[in-house]
Design a protein around this motif. Structure first.
Motif, PDB file in Angstrom:
ATOM      1  N   GLY A 161      37.874 -19.468   1.866  1.00  0.00           N
ATOM      2  CA  GLY A 161      37.424 -19.661   3.235  1.00  0.00           C
ATOM      3  C   GLY A 161      38.543 -19.589   4.249  1.00  0.00           C
ATOM      4  N   ARG A 284      26.404 -26.491   4.799  1.00  0.00           N
ATOM      5  CA  ARG A 284      27.844 -26.748   4.699  1.00  0.00           C
ATOM      6  C   ARG A 284      28.167 -28.172   5.122  1.00  0.00           C
ATOM      7  NH1 ARG A 284      32.093 -26.624   8.366  1.00  0.00           N
ATOM      8  NH2 ARG A 284      34.129 -25.998   7.492  1.00  0.00           N
ATOM      9  N   ARG A 288      29.638 -30.750   2.363  1.00  0.00           N
ATOM     10  CA  ARG A 288      31.025 -31.160   2.536  1.00  0.00           C
ATOM     11  C   ARG A 288      31.123 -32.682   2.642  1.00  0.00           C
ATOM     12  NH1 ARG A 288      35.609 -28.141   6.091  1.00  0.00           N
ATOM     13  NH2 ARG A 288      37.319 -29.586   5.666  1.00  0.00           N
ATOM     14  N   ALA A 298      38.653 -31.044   0.614  1.00  0.00           N
ATOM     15  CA  ALA A 298      38.448 -29.633   0.953  1.00  0.00           C
ATOM     16  C   ALA A 298      39.731 -29.040   1.516  1.00  0.00           C
ATOM     17  CB  ALA A 298      37.326 -29.502   1.983  1.00  0.00           C
ATOM     18  N   SER A 301      38.445 -23.584   3.713  1.00  0.00           N
ATOM     19  CA  SER A 301      36.992 -23.737   3.930  1.00  0.00           C
ATOM     20  C   SER A 301      36.631 -23.654   5.408  1.00  0.00           C
ATOM     21  CB  SER A 301      36.484 -25.077   3.356  1.00  0.00           C
ATOM     22  OG  SER A 301      36.849 -25.234   2.006  1.00  0.00           O
ATOM     23  N   LEU A 307      32.826 -23.785  -0.076  1.00  0.00           N
ATOM     24  CA  LEU A 307      33.776 -24.874   0.059  1.00  0.00           C
ATOM     25  C   LEU A 307      34.791 -24.749  -1.067  1.00  0.00           C
ATOM     26  CD1 LEU A 307      31.309 -27.843   0.757  1.00  0.00           C
ATOM     27  CD2 LEU A 307      32.697 -26.592   2.439  1.00  0.00           C
ATOM     28  N   TRP A 308      36.064 -24.938  -0.746  1.00  0.00           N
ATOM     29  CA  TRP A 308      37.153 -24.822  -1.719  1.00  0.00           C
ATOM     30  C   TRP A 308      37.694 -26.231  -1.929  1.00  0.00           C
ATOM     31  CZ3 TRP A 308      38.467 -21.654  -5.289  1.00  0.00           C
ATOM     32  CH2 TRP A 308      39.778 -21.461  -5.725  1.00  0.00           C
ATOM     33  N   ARG A 346      35.027 -23.708  -6.527  1.00  0.00           N
ATOM     34  CA  ARG A 346      34.347 -23.073  -5.393  1.00  0.00           C
ATOM     35  C   ARG A 346      32.895 -23.501  -5.395  1.00  0.00           C
ATOM     36  NH1 ARG A 346      32.566 -16.838  -4.760  1.00  0.00           N
ATOM     37  NH2 ARG A 346      30.817 -17.767  -5.884  1.00  0.00           N
TER      38      ARG A 346
END
Length: 368
Positions: A161, A284, A288, A298, A301, A307-308, A346
């Motif tokens: 992201g 999202r 999150r 996170a 992102s 989301l990473w 991920r």
């Protein structure tokens, strides 16, 4: 060695055992692994597909004039990028194009392709298919004196992201032009900027106006829920687009006529895209918040469809195992995108609202 033997295990085959574990949850799995759309195809697109379905003849590889004009108009409205409709080429899904571009550009043994350190696996696959050398690096200096022929950039990044600044993109283009290399920009998530504003490699602030040596690849899979239609296009340097068109004509690489009609409608309508973007924004936000409350962090992102995330106590595979076994949530271990993803997972935003709500409820039970 056969061609198949030169290729790694298919990404989704590698995580299949995690999917089996997640499926054992009493309420079924919540699949947040693959970024495949789940929402309906907008009616304006389906109606255009149906209207174009009486298509007994071969479609044009170059695409219809209406499609190319619609794509050029969308680029101007959405990204402030100016291209001629003559320099737009539809492709049969962007994954096909990414995998075949090194071959179409004539890369082979002795040639080098550079791609992001954390990346969608298909860039590497394209180099392998061509017999070229793939270098995964975020620093072009690491390519050294090698014969670099192709440089891939991906902003917003899949999987992280991350959005590349204009200054970075400008340096990449300048570096490549000095060496006669092509810059190909995968911009499939470019309209999904949440905390940053992604900029196309074809924007004048990046390439200085002329598109020499630069290509941009765009997909309708996420913007318009058209993953099943295999609908995308490439544009940029007129000479490169003409070369790709000549090759694709010979190979019969044609987007079906009804799909071209659907693409034209999709690129001409912003209302459905805005509605879909809002769906992803809401998913999202709640995902999150739920992962953060459960102890995850996170990184990046800031844009895109994922989301990473990292967990303080687990590497990527053990974290994914934990989620699958305890909560029935399937995510993708970050190492499948490169070694530096070894502590990340991920998480895709492509699940229905009902499944997202289920994930939030299950994550609440894991909260520290």
């Amino acid at each position: 060695m056969t061609l198949a033997a030169r290729l790694p295990a298919f990404t989704w085959d590698r995580i299949a055992p995690l999917g089996e574990k997640a499926g054992l949850h009493p309420d079924g799995a919540v699949d947040l692994s693959m970024g495949t759309p789940v929402d309906p195809v907008p009616s304006v697109i389906r109606e255009a597909l149906a209207a174009g379905s009486d298509a007994p003849g071969y479609p044009a590889t170059w695409g219809t004039a209406a499609l190319r004009t619609a794509a050029a108009g969308w680029l101007a409205r959405s990204l402030s990028v100016s291209v001629s409709p003559d320099d737009v080429l539809p492709v049969i899904g962007t994954k096909e194009f990414i995998a075949s571009l090194p071959v179409m550009l004539g890369l082979g043994p002795g040639d080098v392709m550079v791609y992001p350190e954390l990346a969608y696996p298909t860039y590497d696959i394209g180099a392998r298919l061509a017999g070229a050398t793939a270098v995964a690096s975020d620093s072009l200096l690491s390519a050294g004196p090698s014969r670099v022929r192709l440089v891939w950039v991906n902003s917003p990044s899949n999987p992280t992201g991350r959005v590349l600044p204009v200054e970075h993109l400008r340096k990449v283009v300048s570096w490549a032009r000095e060496r006669g290399a092509v810059v190909a920009s995968d911009e499939c998530y470019i309209t999904l900027g949440w905390e940053a504003a992604p900029v196309s490699v074809l924007h004048p602030a990046v390439c200085g106006g002329p598109h020499d040596g630069v290509l941009a690849v765009h997909s309708l899979s996420k913007r318009s829920n058209l993953a099943g239609y295999r609908a995308g296009f490439v544009t940029g340097d007129p000479a490169l687009v003409a070369e790709l068109l000549a090759i694709r004509k010979q190979a019969g690489m044609m987007v079906p006529g009804p799909v071209q009609a659907a693409m034209t409608a999709a690129l001409s309508d912003e209302a459905h895209a805005a509605a879909q973007r809002e769906r992803y924004a809401q998913r999202r936000s709640v995902l999150r918040a739920a992962f953060t409350a459960a102890g995850w962090s996170a990184e990046h992102s800031e844009a895109g469809l994922y989301l990473w995330l990292t967990h303080p106590d687990h590497d990527c595979w053990s974290a994914a195992e934990l989620l699958a076994a305890q909560s029935g949530i399937l995510v993708t271990p970050g190492s499948v995108y490169g070694p530096s993803g070894a502590r990340h997972v991920r998480v895709a935003l492509t699940a229905t609202d009902e499944r997202v709500a289920a994930a939030v409820s299950r994550l609440a039970a894991l909260s520290p």
